[in-house]
Scaffold this motif. Structure first.
Motif, PDB file in Angstrom:
ATOM      1  N   MET A 196      43.391 -17.090  43.364  1.00  0.00           N
ATOM      2  CA  MET A 196      43.693 -16.773  44.727  1.00  0.00           C
ATOM      3  C   MET A 196      44.513 -17.866  45.409  1.00  0.00           C
ATOM      4  N   ALA A 197      44.185 -19.143  45.181  1.00  0.00           N
ATOM      5  CA  ALA A 197      44.897 -20.250  45.829  1.00  0.00           C
ATOM      6  C   ALA A 197      46.362 -20.289  45.397  1.00  0.00           C
ATOM      7  N   ALA A 198      46.623 -20.048  44.118  1.00  0.00           N
ATOM      8  CA  ALA A 198      48.008 -20.069  43.640  1.00  0.00           C
ATOM      9  C   ALA A 198      48.815 -18.959  44.302  1.00  0.00           C
ATOM     10  N   GLU A 199      48.239 -17.767  44.378  1.00  0.00           N
ATOM     11  CA  GLU A 199      48.920 -16.646  45.046  1.00  0.00           C
ATOM     12  C   GLU A 199      49.179 -16.971  46.507  1.00  0.00           C
ATOM     13  N   LEU A 200      48.180 -17.530  47.158  1.00  0.00           N
ATOM     14  CA  LEU A 200      48.283 -17.873  48.566  1.00  0.00           C
ATOM     15  C   LEU A 200      49.340 -18.951  48.796  1.00  0.00           C
ATOM     16  N   LEU A 201      49.332 -19.980  47.970  1.00  0.00           N
ATOM     17  CA  LEU A 201      50.321 -21.052  48.079  1.00  0.00           C
ATOM     18  C   LEU A 201      51.727 -20.495  47.904  1.00  0.00           C
ATOM     19  N   ASN A 202      51.916 -19.684  46.899  1.00  0.00           N
ATOM     20  CA  ASN A 202      53.226 -19.099  46.642  1.00  0.00           C
ATOM     21  C   ASN A 202      53.636 -18.144  47.761  1.00  0.00           C
ATOM     22  N   GLY A 203      52.678 -17.365  48.257  1.00  0.00           N
ATOM     23  CA  GLY A 203      52.969 -16.417  49.320  1.00  0.00           C
ATOM     24  C   GLY A 203      53.343 -17.079  50.639  1.00  0.00           C
ATOM     25  N   GLU A 204      52.829 -18.277  50.862  1.00  0.00           N
ATOM     26  CA  GLU A 204      53.105 -19.009  52.106  1.00  0.00           C
ATOM     27  C   GLU A 204      54.141 -20.114  51.904  1.00  0.00           C
ATOM     28  N   ARG A 205      54.821 -20.081  50.779  1.00  0.00           N
ATOM     29  CA  ARG A 205      55.804 -21.110  50.425  1.00  0.00           C
ATOM     30  C   ARG A 205      56.807 -21.356  51.546  1.00  0.00           C
ATOM     31  N   GLY A 206      57.381 -20.303  52.061  1.00  0.00           N
ATOM     32  CA  GLY A 206      58.399 -20.443  53.110  1.00  0.00           C
ATOM     33  C   GLY A 206      57.865 -21.119  54.354  1.00  0.00           C
ATOM     34  N   ASN A 207      56.655 -20.753  54.772  1.00  0.00           N
ATOM     35  CA  ASN A 207      56.061 -21.364  55.961  1.00  0.00           C
ATOM     36  C   ASN A 207      55.721 -22.826  55.731  1.00  0.00           C
ATOM     37  N   ILE A 208      55.263 -23.150  54.526  1.00  0.00           N
ATOM     38  CA  ILE A 208      54.955 -24.544  54.201  1.00  0.00           C
ATOM     39  C   ILE A 208      56.238 -25.367  54.197  1.00  0.00           C
ATOM     40  N   VAL A 209      57.274 -24.837  53.558  1.00  0.00           N
ATOM     41  CA  VAL A 209      58.561 -25.538  53.494  1.00  0.00           C
ATOM     42  C   VAL A 209      59.104 -25.780  54.900  1.00  0.00           C
ATOM     43  N   LYS A 210      59.019 -24.779  55.754  1.00  0.00           N
ATOM     44  CA  LYS A 210      59.498 -24.932  57.142  1.00  0.00           C
ATOM     45  C   LYS A 210      58.717 -25.988  57.902  1.00  0.00           C
ATOM     46  N   GLY A 211      57.418 -26.066  57.645  1.00  0.00           N
ATOM     47  CA  GLY A 211      56.560 -26.918  58.445  1.00  0.00           C
ATOM     48  C   GLY A 211      56.396 -28.347  57.981  1.00  0.00           C
ATOM     49  N   LEU A 212      56.605 -28.608  56.698  1.00  0.00           N
ATOM     50  CA  LEU A 212      56.388 -29.971  56.194  1.00  0.00           C
ATOM     51  C   LEU A 212      57.503 -30.911  56.640  1.00  0.00           C
TER      52      LEU A 212
ATOM     53  N   LEU B 202      58.007 -29.643  45.776  1.00  0.00           N
ATOM     54  CA  LEU B 202      56.588 -29.974  45.786  1.00  0.00           C
ATOM     55  C   LEU B 202      55.727 -28.719  45.651  1.00  0.00           C
ATOM     56  N   VAL B 203      56.002 -27.719  46.457  1.00  0.00           N
ATOM     57  CA  VAL B 203      55.218 -26.478  46.405  1.00  0.00           C
ATOM     58  C   VAL B 203      55.392 -25.795  45.055  1.00  0.00           C
ATOM     59  N   ASP B 204      56.614 -25.718  44.577  1.00  0.00           N
ATOM     60  CA  ASP B 204      56.870 -25.052  43.295  1.00  0.00           C
ATOM     61  C   ASP B 204      56.189 -25.777  42.137  1.00  0.00           C
ATOM     62  N   MET B 205      56.201 -27.108  42.167  1.00  0.00           N
ATOM     63  CA  MET B 205      55.591 -27.873  41.087  1.00  0.00           C
ATOM     64  C   MET B 205      54.073 -27.676  41.079  1.00  0.00           C
ATOM     65  N   THR B 206      53.463 -27.704  42.256  1.00  0.00           N
ATOM     66  CA  THR B 206      52.014 -27.538  42.294  1.00  0.00           C
ATOM     67  C   THR B 206      51.619 -26.109  41.937  1.00  0.00           C
ATOM     68  N   TYR B 207      52.380 -25.145  42.406  1.00  0.00           N
ATOM     69  CA  TYR B 207      52.114 -23.745  42.066  1.00  0.00           C
ATOM     70  C   TYR B 207      52.194 -23.531  40.552  1.00  0.00           C
ATOM     71  N   ALA B 208      53.182 -24.131  39.918  1.00  0.00           N
ATOM     72  CA  ALA B 208      53.387 -23.972  38.475  1.00  0.00           C
ATOM     73  C   ALA B 208      52.241 -24.565  37.659  1.00  0.00           C
ATOM     74  N   LYS B 209      51.491 -25.474  38.243  1.00  0.00           N
ATOM     75  CA  LYS B 209      50.383 -26.110  37.529  1.00  0.00           C
ATOM     76  C   LYS B 209      49.093 -25.300  37.601  1.00  0.00           C
ATOM     77  N   GLY B 210      49.118 -24.180  38.308  1.00  0.00           N
ATOM     78  CA  GLY B 210      47.990 -23.266  38.247  1.00  0.00           C
ATOM     79  C   GLY B 210      47.059 -23.295  39.439  1.00  0.00           C
TER      80      GLY B 210
END
Length: 102
Positions: free
Chosen positions: A1-17, A56-64
């Motif tokens: 669930m966390a991986a899906e959520l992280l990937n699904g919110e990728r754009g918002n995280i990228v905008k906000g960091l 950063l988001v893509d690397m962490t998502y890829a690690k599971g």
């Protein structure tokens, strides 16, 4: 669930960091041995704040799942405002959070 959520919110995280929080997250992931020196340098040498955040988001998502959950938890510590904006959106009429930390 966390991986899906992280990937699904990728754009918002990228905008906000911001740059400072990207560095903090990278340092925390490195100190916990989740990413290695090469991965740390690859993220930090990327040009542009948004591209660093994407890397950063893509690397962490890829690690599971486990690393994605850790990334979300670290985001809560590093940038609680962004965490709240992204992950505590109302999932239903009763206002239950989208992501529950254990």
């Amino acid at each position: 669930m966390a991986a899906e959520l992280l990937n699904g919110e990728r754009g918002n995280i990228v905008k906000g960091l911001n740059e400072a929080n990207i560095k903090l997250l990278v340092d925390k992931l490195f100190n916990q041995k989740v990413i290695n020196q090469f991965e740390k340098e690859a993220i930090m040498e990327t040009h542009g704040r948004a591209d660093k955040a994407r890397a950063l988001v893509d690397m962490t998502y890829a690690k599971g799942e486990h690393v994605s959950e850790l990334m979300i938890t670290l985001l809560k510590d590093v940038d609680p405002v962004l965490f709240n904006d992204v992950f505590l959106k109302a999932d239903s009429m009763d206002g239950s959070p989208v992501f529950n930390l254990r």
